[in-house]
Design an enzyme around this catalytic site. Sequence first.
Site, PDB file in Angstrom:
ATOM      1  N   CYS A   3       0.865  -1.190   0.000  1.00 54.32           N
ATOM      2  CA  CYS A   3       0.000   0.000   0.000  1.00 54.32           C
ATOM      3  C   CYS A   3       0.893   1.228   0.000  1.00 54.32           C
ATOM      4  CB  CYS A   3      -0.981  -0.034   1.172  1.00 54.32           C
ATOM      5  SG  CYS A   3      -0.222  -0.002   2.808  1.00 54.32           S
ATOM      6  N   ARG A   9      -3.329  -0.775   5.407  1.00 46.22           N
ATOM      7  CA  ARG A   9      -3.900  -1.843   4.583  1.00 46.22           C
ATOM      8  C   ARG A   9      -2.963  -3.020   4.371  1.00 46.22           C
ATOM      9  NH1 ARG A   9      -5.223   2.204  -0.160  1.00 46.22           N
ATOM     10  NH2 ARG A   9      -3.274   2.997   0.716  1.00 46.22           N
ATOM     11  N   ASP A 119      -8.114   3.805   1.273  1.00 49.92           N
ATOM     12  CA  ASP A 119      -7.183   4.178   2.337  1.00 49.92           C
ATOM     13  C   ASP A 119      -7.984   4.647   3.556  1.00 49.92           C
ATOM     14  OD1 ASP A 119      -5.286   5.276   3.924  1.00 49.92           O
ATOM     15  OD2 ASP A 119      -4.356   6.497   2.363  1.00 49.92           O
TER      16      ASP A 119
HETATM   17  P1  4NP Z   1      -1.779   2.737   4.191  1.00 49.93           P
HETATM   18  O1  4NP Z   1      -2.415   4.066   4.821  1.00 49.93           O
HETATM   19  O2  4NP Z   1      -1.255   3.135   2.828  1.00 49.93           O
HETATM   20  O3  4NP Z   1      -2.942   1.813   4.118  1.00 49.93           O
HETATM   21  O4  4NP Z   1      -0.691   2.308   5.146  1.00 49.93           O
HETATM   22  C1  4NP Z   1      -1.724   5.278   4.917  1.00 49.93           C
HETATM   23  C2  4NP Z   1      -0.887   5.488   5.978  1.00 49.93           C
HETATM   24  C3  4NP Z   1      -0.234   6.703   6.110  1.00 49.93           C
HETATM   25  C4  4NP Z   1      -0.424   7.689   5.171  1.00 49.93           C
HETATM   26  C5  4NP Z   1      -1.260   7.472   4.096  1.00 49.93           C
HETATM   27  C6  4NP Z   1      -1.892   6.256   3.973  1.00 49.93           C
HETATM   28  N1  4NP Z   1       0.232   8.945   5.323  1.00 49.93           N
HETATM   29  O5  4NP Z   1      -0.028   9.834   4.511  1.00 49.93           O
HETATM   30  O6  4NP Z   1       1.026   9.104   6.247  1.00 49.93           O
END
Ligand code: 4NP
Length: 149
Positions: A3, A9, A119
């Site tokens: 991800c 995710r 997300d």
């Molecule tokens: P992930 O979610 O891609 O599912 O781990 C996110 C975690 C952090 C961020 C964006 C999406 N961020 O912008 O820090």
Amino acid sequence: MVCLGNICRSPLADGLLRDKVLQNKLAVNVDSAGTANYHTGGAPDLRMTQTAQNNGIDISGLRARQFEVSDFDKFDWIYVMDQSNFTNVTGMARHEMDAKKVKLILSELEGSSDLEVPDPYYGEQDGFDRVYEMLDQATEQILIKLLND
Ligand code: 4NP
């Protein structure tokens, strides 16, 4: 499992598939990574850890890392959560064989019209629950493929 941040995710997808693989005594290497490096070395988001824990899955020991080109050599299948991850990961492919390993994880679900795992980072708890349901179903299909391999 890939991800953006590797804290919501993909750690859950990793934990779910790892659990199913273990329960079925399969020798399969499961791992996860993020396309970004913002959270490298960090633990999964507490909201995701708790959602997983409520369902009997422990992801608390996972630590974030960034996807790297050598992952194309280490893994046969690379599952991404959304179109943006797909573009970023296929953009790192050295040749067609690398690119062919990359799939949207929800494409494993029959008749899935909802091809992205949204997300949940900036949303509420229901987003985390929805991600859990989607990834539990998708990893179940991946398990079935592995069992038939
Ligand atoms: P992930 O979610 O891609 O599912 O781990 C996110 C975690 C952090 C961020 C964006 C999406 N961020 O912008 O820090």
